[in-house]
Design an enzyme around this catalytic site. Structure first.
Site, PDB file in Angstrom:
ATOM      1  N   GLU A 224       0.804  -1.222   0.000  1.00 50.38           N
ATOM      2  CA  GLU A 224       0.000   0.000   0.000  1.00 50.38           C
ATOM      3  C   GLU A 224       0.842   1.279   0.000  1.00 50.38           C
ATOM      4  O   GLU A 224       0.801   2.069   0.947  1.00 50.38           O
ATOM      5  CB  GLU A 224      -0.955   0.013   1.190  1.00 50.38           C
ATOM      6  CG  GLU A 224      -2.000  -1.079   1.147  1.00 50.38           C
ATOM      7  CD  GLU A 224      -3.087  -0.910   2.212  1.00 50.38           C
ATOM      8  OE1 GLU A 224      -3.076   0.114   2.921  1.00 50.38           O
ATOM      9  OE2 GLU A 224      -3.933  -1.797   2.326  1.00 50.38           O
ATOM     10  N   GLU A 405      -5.789  -8.459   1.050  1.00 54.95           N
ATOM     11  CA  GLU A 405      -6.449  -7.957   2.253  1.00 54.95           C
ATOM     12  C   GLU A 405      -7.909  -7.661   1.925  1.00 54.95           C
ATOM     13  O   GLU A 405      -8.219  -7.048   0.906  1.00 54.95           O
ATOM     14  CB  GLU A 405      -5.796  -6.682   2.791  1.00 54.95           C
ATOM     15  CG  GLU A 405      -4.416  -6.867   3.367  1.00 54.95           C
ATOM     16  CD  GLU A 405      -3.858  -5.587   4.003  1.00 54.95           C
ATOM     17  OE1 GLU A 405      -4.665  -4.713   4.405  1.00 54.95           O
ATOM     18  OE2 GLU A 405      -2.632  -5.461   4.079  1.00 54.95           O
TER      19      GLU A 405
END
Length: 498
Positions: A224, A405
């Site tokens: 991320e 995720e």
């Protein structure tokens, strides 16, 4: 659009749950296929009314590909603890969490879920759940205390034990090189604003690859990068706690450069293993039918998604984002000849992380369209999972995808019988897995899915107040208690479907 305007736009996106919700979906949104999802949750993780949330949907049961990789995910700083043991150096998150006022209740990752000492039992827990894949991260300061130089063998040995233990239990390791825990010594030298940090990351990656690389079937480079940019450098909610919009996008470029350099480092080893980035992608929709809302959603998508997807998969930054930043931005001035070629070094797969959609009004505000979880930025919209997966395949071609995720926090408590009934999490996972299955049926080359998270853990600035795990962690005793969702997920894996 000025940098100040764009910074406020991004900040409003992060706080979208506090914005005024519209009366309903616009005609434009409905036309884009944004229909209400069944079984969405009310705030607080309540179970949907009208039936057993653990039961299969009334529609025909779905089955996943026979070799689908069912997994769960964690990250080093969130679970390991042992912050000062066996040669581990200090990270930016050690510094940030020990700074008064930075985290809820002053919580730190010093102990977390004590995985460093309990890893073998945790691997047994994964085996008992039937996991086929486990995605975790390596702590950079556990390998190089100050981010450079000779590796700390005790740190490498720890991860060797985990990887070996996973193989013994029939679980495939999926390893992330960087999940935000930059060595503090590198931050002291400028952190990700310093181009040299990308090269130090490549050296670290090479060290890890040559130490354990041939034992890992899938490597992920940077987790991320957008969160580091936005939370770490725009809003200051995460380490290193900066609020500097111009620095933020120079950081974005250096993180992307670090990714590309790590890909090349792995190729140089000759190991037969795969590698790719891990990107959190937020589908961006216009909140109404106006041309202004459509334009705002398109630009916002540039900052949220295309800035990272385009550079890695096409070798170019999106023109609208570069124009919005301007030619005098630090990012524009920081791009050197050959950088984009490095960033676009061919990858083997793309890791996608999905949590929430974003809805943009004509003036760049975000509005809330769906119920939110305990994380007030998270709108619960399973259709967004389908939309982002199919969009990636449509726009960038058939690159293999893994979901690394997807999950939500719930106010989990131990019941009188010692169990945790998180029926709302079951409904959330069921609805999102249904969307995943639809995406596969419509041609998305999705290989695996990982719940966030395996364990309750240190949730960054939220400390230990939010519980995201399939497994309840009683922090005073470190006892692990599989929640109702863990038992449900184990059955999903056994059935290879819903």
């Amino acid at each position: 659009m000025s940098i100040l305007t764009r910074r406020r736009l991004l900040r409003r996106a992060a706080l979208s749950a506090t914005a005024t919700a519209g009366a309903g979906l616009s005609a434009a949104a409905a036309g884009a296929g944004l229909t209400a999802a069944t079984g969405v949750l009310a705030a607080g993780c309540d179970a949907p009314k009208g039936g057993d949330p653990t039961a299969a949907p009334t529609a025909e049961r779905v089955r996943f590909p026979h070799d689908f990789g069912w997994g769960a995910a964690t990250s080093a700083y969130q679970i390991e603890g042992a912050a000062k043991e066996d040669g581990r150096g200090e990270s930016v998150w050690d510094t940030f969490s020990h700074t008064p006022g930075r985290t809820r209740n002053g919580d730190t990752g010093d102990v977390a879920a004590d995985h460093y000492h309990r890893w073998a039992d945790d691997l047994d827990l994964m085996r008992d759940l039937g996991l086929r894949s486990y995605r975790f991260s390596i702590s950079w300061p556990r390998i190089q205390a100050d981010g450079t130089g000779k590796p700390n063998q005790r740190g490498l040995d720890f991860y060797k034990r985990i990887i070996g233990g996973l193989h013994e239990r029939g679980i495939a390791p999926m390893v992330t090189l960087f999940h935000w825990d930059l060595p503090q010594a590198l931050q002291d030298d400028g952190g990700w604003e310093n181009r040299d940090t990308a090269h130090r990351f490549a050296d670290y990656a090479d060290t890890v690859f040559r130490g354990i690389g041939d034992q890992v079937p899938v490597w992920l480079t940077i987790n991320e990068p957008k969160t580091v940019v936005q939370n770490g450098y725009l809003w200051g909610h995460h380490a290193p706690g900066r609020q500097d919009a111009d620095a933020a996008y120079l950081v974005a470029h250096h993180l992307q450069l670090a990714h590309g350099l790590a890909v090349r480092a792995l190729r140089a080893t000759g190991f037969d293993t795969r590698i790719g980035p891990a990107l959190n992608l937020h589908p961006c929709y216009p909140a109404d039918d106006s041309p202004a809302a459509a334009a705002a959603a398109t630009l916002h998508d540039g900052y949220e998604n295309r800035l990272y997807l385009d550079s890695i998969l096409t070798g170019a930054y999106p023109a609208d984002v570069l124009a919005d930043l301007g030619p005098d931005s630090r990012m524009a001035k920081g791009i050197r000849d050959g950088d984009l070629e490095t960033i676009a070094s061919p990858v083997d797969l793309l890791a996608v992380q999905y949590y929430t959609p974003l809805y943009l009004t004509g003036n760049g505000n975000t509005v809330t369209r769906w119920p939110t979880s305990e994380a007030d930025w998270q709108q619960i919209y399973p259709q967004g999972m389908y939309d982002i997966l199919t969009r990636v395949t449509r726009d960038y071609g058939p690159v293999p995808i893994t979901v690394t995720e997807n999950g939500l926090p719930c106010p989990d408590t131990l019941g009188p019988d010692g169990t945790v009934d998180d029926a709302g999490r079951i409904a959330f996972l069921r609805d999102h897995l249904t969307a995943v299955h639809r995406a596969i049926a419509d041609g998305v080359p999705l290989e695996s899915y990982h719940v966030w998270s395996l364990l309750d853990n240190f949730e960054w600035a939220e400390g230990y107040d939010q519980r995201w795990g399939l497994v309840y962690v009683d922090y005073p005793t470190q006892r692990r208690i599989p929640k109702r969702s863990a038992h449900w997920y184990r059955q999903v894996i056994r059935d290879n479907g819903l």
